[in-house]
Design a protein around this motif. Sequence first.
Motif, mmCIF file in Angstrom:
data_model
loop_
_atom_site.group_PDB
_atom_site.id
_atom_site.type_symbol
_atom_site.label_atom_id
_atom_site.label_comp_id
_atom_site.label_asym_id
_atom_site.label_seq_id
_atom_site.Cartn_x
_atom_site.Cartn_y
_atom_site.Cartn_z
ATOM 1 N N ASP A 19 2.164 10.481 2.441
ATOM 2 C CA ASP A 19 3.549 10.557 1.977
ATOM 3 C C ASP A 19 4.530 10.531 3.139
ATOM 4 O O ASP A 19 5.644 10.003 3.009
ATOM 5 C CB ASP A 19 3.738 11.835 1.153
ATOM 6 C CG ASP A 19 5.129 11.948 0.565
ATOM 7 O OD1 ASP A 19 5.677 10.921 0.111
ATOM 8 O OD2 ASP A 19 5.689 13.067 0.547
ATOM 9 N N LYS A 20 4.149 11.108 4.269
ATOM 10 C CA LYS A 20 5.030 11.150 5.433
ATOM 11 C C LYS A 20 4.853 9.946 6.350
ATOM 12 O O LYS A 20 5.571 9.812 7.340
ATOM 13 C CB LYS A 20 4.783 12.432 6.220
ATOM 14 C CG LYS A 20 5.132 13.706 5.439
ATOM 15 C CD LYS A 20 4.856 14.947 6.263
ATOM 16 C CE LYS A 20 5.193 16.209 5.483
ATOM 17 N NZ LYS A 20 4.897 17.444 6.273
ATOM 18 N N SER A 21 3.905 9.079 6.046
ATOM 19 C CA SER A 21 3.635 7.917 6.888
ATOM 20 C C SER A 21 4.489 6.733 6.445
ATOM 21 O O SER A 21 4.817 6.588 5.264
ATOM 22 C CB SER A 21 2.159 7.537 6.820
ATOM 23 O OG SER A 21 1.347 8.632 7.216
ATOM 24 N N PRO A 22 4.852 5.862 7.391
ATOM 25 C CA PRO A 22 5.571 4.636 7.019
ATOM 26 C C PRO A 22 4.620 3.634 6.356
ATOM 27 O O PRO A 22 3.761 3.046 7.013
ATOM 28 C CB PRO A 22 6.092 4.119 8.365
ATOM 29 C CG PRO A 22 5.156 4.689 9.387
ATOM 30 C CD PRO A 22 4.677 5.997 8.856
ATOM 31 N N LEU A 23 4.743 3.472 5.078
ATOM 32 C CA LEU A 23 3.831 2.612 4.322
ATOM 33 C C LEU A 23 4.587 1.413 3.751
ATOM 34 O O LEU A 23 5.808 1.479 3.533
ATOM 35 C CB LEU A 23 3.198 3.404 3.166
ATOM 36 C CG LEU A 23 2.399 4.645 3.564
ATOM 37 C CD1 LEU A 23 1.927 5.378 2.310
ATOM 38 C CD2 LEU A 23 1.222 4.269 4.443
ATOM 39 N N PRO A 24 3.891 0.323 3.497
ATOM 40 C CA PRO A 24 4.537 -0.844 2.882
ATOM 41 C C PRO A 24 5.108 -0.461 1.519
ATOM 42 O O PRO A 24 4.490 0.282 0.753
ATOM 43 C CB PRO A 24 3.393 -1.864 2.758
ATOM 44 C CG PRO A 24 2.362 -1.408 3.745
ATOM 45 C CD PRO A 24 2.464 0.078 3.812
ATOM 46 N N SER A 25 6.302 -0.962 1.224
ATOM 47 C CA SER A 25 6.966 -0.608 -0.022
ATOM 48 C C SER A 25 7.779 -1.785 -0.536
ATOM 49 O O SER A 25 8.018 -2.768 0.177
ATOM 50 C CB SER A 25 7.887 0.609 0.176
ATOM 51 O OG SER A 25 8.921 0.306 1.096
ATOM 52 N N GLN A 45 12.157 2.872 -4.840
ATOM 53 C CA GLN A 45 11.224 2.372 -3.822
ATOM 54 C C GLN A 45 9.802 2.661 -4.313
ATOM 55 O O GLN A 45 9.473 3.805 -4.644
ATOM 56 C CB GLN A 45 11.476 3.055 -2.486
ATOM 57 C CG GLN A 45 10.587 2.529 -1.364
ATOM 58 C CD GLN A 45 10.748 3.349 -0.091
ATOM 59 O OE1 GLN A 45 10.294 4.484 -0.023
ATOM 60 N NE2 GLN A 45 11.424 2.775 0.893
ATOM 61 N N VAL A 46 8.977 1.650 -4.343
ATOM 62 C CA VAL A 46 7.622 1.755 -4.879
ATOM 63 C C VAL A 46 6.616 1.550 -3.749
ATOM 64 O O VAL A 46 6.706 0.560 -2.998
ATOM 65 C CB VAL A 46 7.385 0.723 -5.997
ATOM 66 C CG1 VAL A 46 5.946 0.804 -6.492
ATOM 67 C CG2 VAL A 46 8.377 0.957 -7.133
ATOM 68 N N VAL A 47 5.687 2.487 -3.627
ATOM 69 C CA VAL A 47 4.589 2.386 -2.658
ATOM 70 C C VAL A 47 3.280 2.305 -3.430
ATOM 71 O O VAL A 47 3.013 3.143 -4.303
ATOM 72 C CB VAL A 47 4.575 3.598 -1.702
ATOM 73 C CG1 VAL A 47 3.330 3.562 -0.820
ATOM 74 C CG2 VAL A 47 5.838 3.630 -0.848
ATOM 75 N N ASN A 48 2.472 1.310 -3.131
ATOM 76 C CA ASN A 48 1.146 1.123 -3.754
ATOM 77 C C ASN A 48 0.174 0.778 -2.629
ATOM 78 O O ASN A 48 0.002 -0.384 -2.249
ATOM 79 C CB ASN A 48 1.212 0.002 -4.786
ATOM 80 C CG ASN A 48 -0.021 -0.051 -5.658
ATOM 81 O OD1 ASN A 48 -0.974 0.693 -5.456
ATOM 82 N ND2 ASN A 48 -0.021 -0.959 -6.621
ATOM 83 N N ALA A 57 -12.185 7.016 1.583
ATOM 84 C CA ALA A 57 -11.977 5.582 1.757
ATOM 85 C C ALA A 57 -11.782 4.915 0.407
ATOM 86 O O ALA A 57 -12.515 5.188 -0.556
ATOM 87 C CB ALA A 57 -13.162 4.973 2.485
ATOM 88 N N GLY A 58 -10.781 4.046 0.336
ATOM 89 C CA GLY A 58 -10.479 3.355 -0.908
ATOM 90 C C GLY A 58 -9.556 4.128 -1.834
ATOM 91 O O GLY A 58 -9.246 3.646 -2.945
ATOM 92 N N ALA A 59 -9.132 5.315 -1.402
ATOM 93 C CA ALA A 59 -8.230 6.108 -2.235
ATOM 94 C C ALA A 59 -6.909 5.359 -2.424
ATOM 95 O O ALA A 59 -6.364 4.760 -1.490
ATOM 96 C CB ALA A 59 -7.987 7.470 -1.612
ATOM 97 N N LEU A 60 -6.388 5.402 -3.647
ATOM 98 C CA LEU A 60 -5.133 4.727 -3.979
ATOM 99 C C LEU A 60 -3.988 5.747 -3.951
ATOM 100 O O LEU A 60 -4.057 6.778 -4.614
ATOM 101 C CB LEU A 60 -5.222 4.091 -5.363
ATOM 102 C CG LEU A 60 -3.931 3.451 -5.904
ATOM 103 C CD1 LEU A 60 -3.512 2.275 -5.042
ATOM 104 C CD2 LEU A 60 -4.103 3.040 -7.370
ATOM 105 N N PHE A 61 -2.953 5.432 -3.148
ATOM 106 C CA PHE A 61 -1.774 6.304 -3.052
ATOM 107 C C PHE A 61 -0.569 5.547 -3.617
ATOM 108 O O PHE A 61 -0.263 4.421 -3.201
ATOM 109 C CB PHE A 61 -1.502 6.701 -1.592
ATOM 110 C CG PHE A 61 -0.276 7.558 -1.426
ATOM 111 C CD1 PHE A 61 -0.305 8.912 -1.724
ATOM 112 C CD2 PHE A 61 0.918 7.009 -0.959
ATOM 113 C CE1 PHE A 61 0.814 9.699 -1.565
ATOM 114 C CE2 PHE A 61 2.039 7.793 -0.792
ATOM 115 C CZ PHE A 61 1.999 9.148 -1.096
#
Length: 358
Positions: A19-25, A45-48, A57-61
Amino acid sequence: MAQQIHQDSALLTLARKLDKSPLPSSDRACLITLPDGSTRLGVTQVVNFVHHGGEFAGALFGRVSFRFAGENSELSNAFSPTHDVAWFIVDHKNGVVQFGPQDGLIVRHPGLGIGSYIVGQLLRILSGGTAHGSYKVVTTELPQIALDALPAALRAENERRIENVFGNAGFYLSSAAGVRVIGARKVAELKPHWNWEKVKFLNPGQLIDIAANSINGCRSAETARGALSVQVEALKNELASAADNLEAYKTELRALSERRAADLLQAAEREAQLVSGLEDAEADLFRVTGEMDEAKAAYLQLLSDPARATATEIRSATHPSSPHFIIELGRQTRILAWALVAGCIVLGAAGLAIQAFR
């Protein structure tokens, strides 16, 4: 009720880190209808994101954040990390889904359907991802921090909103063992739900149309603003002219007031003079009246004196040949006559003075 599945601390730690990391959105637009009937543009803003490596590994956030668009938004061109945001993480190894944040979904503008829209968009990501419908939902304790911060009069309304938002989405709320918790039996029971009359999802084409209408509205407003500026300038000129006229009227009024004051002063002086003259005339009248009374008394005394009457007869007899009849007045009689004449003169002057005063 199905057996509650409690959260995994390791999974929760990973979710907080992501949640605190810069992720593609990606950003999506929506239109919010306000209580007065007007609308306001919102952005979600949607993060997938799929996590790789490690125990999960492979967990979906997935995460959905909301903010209003425009200069009046709380955070310009940015999303709050604590308000109007919700997320989930899917553990495929154990077949569970954990929702967050731990402090709960805190909506800055309640009553507009924003909370339902955030949860609905979050469940859309979940249902379209790799989570199986049979995955269990981790039961989470409802946070009391946000609830305790509310005034007592608003807590009942807030409870009603919580039940509507999460109940319509398929979650259950329970107070077992005196603890308020929220959860779901399995992912298949969860469904996206929000009030389309309050929050309307906008596709790119609709967003372009709204942007075009906004631009046209801005141009029209700018044109109207120019026309209003001309009118305002004209009104300023008229106001300045009116102010000049008012100043001139004030000056003229001051001059008239001074002139009137001078006239009143002059009239007062003239009145004083007339009153003084009238008083003098009255004094003269009293004096002449007294003299007339004295002359009258003397005349009566003269008529009653037999010696003077005899003398008058003798004088008349000494001139028997005179063709004219001569009457000679005595001294007192002459005084009386002149007093009468003077009295008439004084009364006439007093009458003229009174007419002038009027």
